[in-house]
Design an enzyme around this catalytic site. Structure first.
Site, PDB file in Angstrom:
ATOM      1  N   LYS A 139      -9.378 -23.875 -50.181  1.00  0.00           N
ATOM      2  CA  LYS A 139      -8.476 -22.740 -50.322  1.00  0.00           C
ATOM      3  C   LYS A 139      -7.158 -23.220 -50.927  1.00  0.00           C
ATOM      4  O   LYS A 139      -6.534 -24.167 -50.448  1.00  0.00           O
ATOM      5  CB  LYS A 139      -8.209 -22.113 -48.956  1.00  0.00           C
ATOM      6  CG  LYS A 139      -9.440 -21.481 -48.321  1.00  0.00           C
ATOM      7  CD  LYS A 139      -9.884 -20.234 -49.069  1.00  0.00           C
ATOM      8  CE  LYS A 139     -10.988 -19.513 -48.325  1.00  0.00           C
ATOM      9  NZ  LYS A 139     -11.402 -18.262 -49.019  1.00  0.00           N
ATOM     10  N   LYS A 185     -20.286 -10.080 -51.182  1.00  0.00           N
ATOM     11  CA  LYS A 185     -19.988 -10.107 -49.748  1.00  0.00           C
ATOM     12  C   LYS A 185     -20.379  -8.755 -49.169  1.00  0.00           C
ATOM     13  O   LYS A 185     -19.910  -7.715 -49.644  1.00  0.00           O
ATOM     14  CB  LYS A 185     -18.503 -10.394 -49.497  1.00  0.00           C
ATOM     15  CG  LYS A 185     -18.091 -11.818 -49.851  1.00  0.00           C
ATOM     16  CD  LYS A 185     -16.623 -12.053 -49.561  1.00  0.00           C
ATOM     17  CE  LYS A 185     -16.231 -13.494 -49.879  1.00  0.00           C
ATOM     18  NZ  LYS A 185     -14.764 -13.726 -49.719  1.00  0.00           N
TER      19      LYS A 185
END
EC number: 5.1.1.-
Length: 433
Positions: A232, A340
């Site tokens: 990230k 997702k």
């Protein structure tokens, strides 16, 4: 109708791919309420032992939806709160614990299905309070509804919970209903979705942390056998580069995925790629480098990344509907689309998958921050379809507790799915009340 409540049309159309003797071998499914068992760890919803073993094959999910009929007896959503091993920090938010919503649906034949609606601030539209309220609404609707095909039930769920604003709850309810239906006919979801494989390998995520913490995590994951690390980034350009350097030193052979979660401008994203090139590091993927609505920036970064550095760019937050996916495909705004379930629901995800596969772009499957309920469903989908180049279903590994019984088996980055019915995972419902 047969004694499980499935139409003869379903049996004749779908079960031809199995041994013909199986058509009449299904016993009546008993009520497998967890209250009837002293040790829930030793059971699964609608126990697989009650059904004969099935030949390793599959039948079409669309045909399944059109022909199987369901009648919902009970349906309920409850808070699913789980502590994390450490805070999960990304460019757009920080999560200190999981506060999701679990969905349990029981059919009139006693078979149970489980789903999960994840809550990730600034990414999912719902908070837990809203998700619980909407789950209660749709569960009541299902209980009051008459027997119908699974396809009609899923369509009606979409009417009650439309669009992106309720996509996470819709996904959770869809998971539970599909799981219950699959439990009823004794088939694992990976076979239902295509049967390509019964296993997947995931990457693992390193959130935004200090260089030292990142190095320690990279070393830990290297020992556990993880080959791909998802890092990230997006809060501090110089800090991101330092973290990358420390990870590279601790796990020199790893593959990198960078996930900016909308954190960079287009120029910053390109600068990151330049710095990595100087370090002789080429990420296998650069996920959502710019803001979700910065379509021009997304296309620009994708072009430079591909042509100059050989790096593929994935659209994640930018793809929240089939309309978004069509725009990305038609305007060549990204090389990969991240699926997702919590963004678009199960049916919405399948629509986007069909579009992307026909377009020649690549697919990624990921999650929010979910337990093995939602990750198990998504993993079955990925294994069954076998069309995902990138798999990012690691979030249960970041939790301090595992509330899910049964389900898939974990060995480092590898998830293995059995022939248990549905996705095979369930909760001890009374323990989360």
């Amino acid at each position: 109708m047969d004694r499980l409540g499935f139409s003869q049309n379903f049996q004749s159309n779908c079960f031809l791919q199995y041994s013909s003797q199986l058509h009449t071998q299904f016993p009546k499914a008993p009520n497998y309420s967890l209250k009837n068992f002293k040790n829930p760890k030793r059971i699964t919803s609608c126990m697989a032992a009650a059904m004969p073993a099935l030949t390793p094959t599959s039948f079409g999910f669309k045909n399944f939806m059109e022909t199987v009929t369901i009648n919902v007896h009970k349906a309920e959503g409850r808070p699913l709160n789980v502590p994390l091993l450490a805070p999960f920090t990304i460019a757009s938010s920080r999560l200190d614990k999981v506060e999701n919503v679990a969905i349990r649906i029981e059919l009139s034949n006693g078979c149970v299905g489980w789903g999960e609606a994840p809550i990730l601030p600034f990414v999912t539209a719902e908070d837990q309070h809203t998700a619980l309220a909407k789950a209660a609404q749709v569960c009541e609707f299902l209980k009051q509804s008459r027997e119908m095909t699974l396809n009609l039930a899923l369509t009606k769920i979409g009417d009650v919970l439309p669009g992106h604003d309720f996509a996470s709850v819709r996904a959770g309810v869809e998971m539970a209903l599909i799981d219950a239906a699959a439990n009823s006919i004794g088939i694992p979801l990976w076979r239902l979705f295509g049967g390509v494989s019964n296993s997947i390998s995931t990457d693992i995520t390193i959130p935004i942390v200090s260089p030292m913490e990142a190095s320690e995590l990279a070393s830990k994951y290297r020992k556990q056998g993880f080959r791909t690390l998802k890092l990230k980034v997006g809060k501090n350009l110089n800090g991101d580069i330092k973290v990358l350097q420390s990870i590279r030193a601790a796990h020199p052979d790893c593959l990198f995925i960078l996930d900016a979660n909308e954190g960079y401008t287009a120029s910053e994203a390109i600068k990151v790629l330049e710095k990595l090139h100087e370090m002789d590091v080429t990420p296998v993927l650069f996920e959502q480098p710019v803001h979700r609505d910065n379509w021009e920036g997304l296309g620009h970064v994708s072009q430079i990344a591909k042509e100059k550095y050989g790096v593929s760019v994935a659209a994640d937050e930018s793809c929240r509907s089939l309309v978004d996916a069509k725009k990305i495909v038609q305007q060549s705004l990204a090389d990969v689309i991240n699926i997702k379930l919590a963004k678009v629901g199960v049916l919405g995800a399948l629509e986007i998958i069909d579009l992307v596969r026909s377009s020649g772009l690549n697919l990624m499957i990921g999650g929010m921050v979910e337990t093995r309920l939602a990750m198990g469903f998504a993993g079955h989908l990925a294994a069954g379809l076998g069309c995902f180049k990138f798999i990012d279903l690691d979030t249960p590994l970041l939790m301090a507790e595992d509330p899910v019984f049964g389900g898939y088996k974990v060995s480092g980055p590898d998830y293995n799915f059995s022939n248990a019915r549905g996705h095979g995972g369930f909760l001890h419902w009374d323990n989360i009340a």
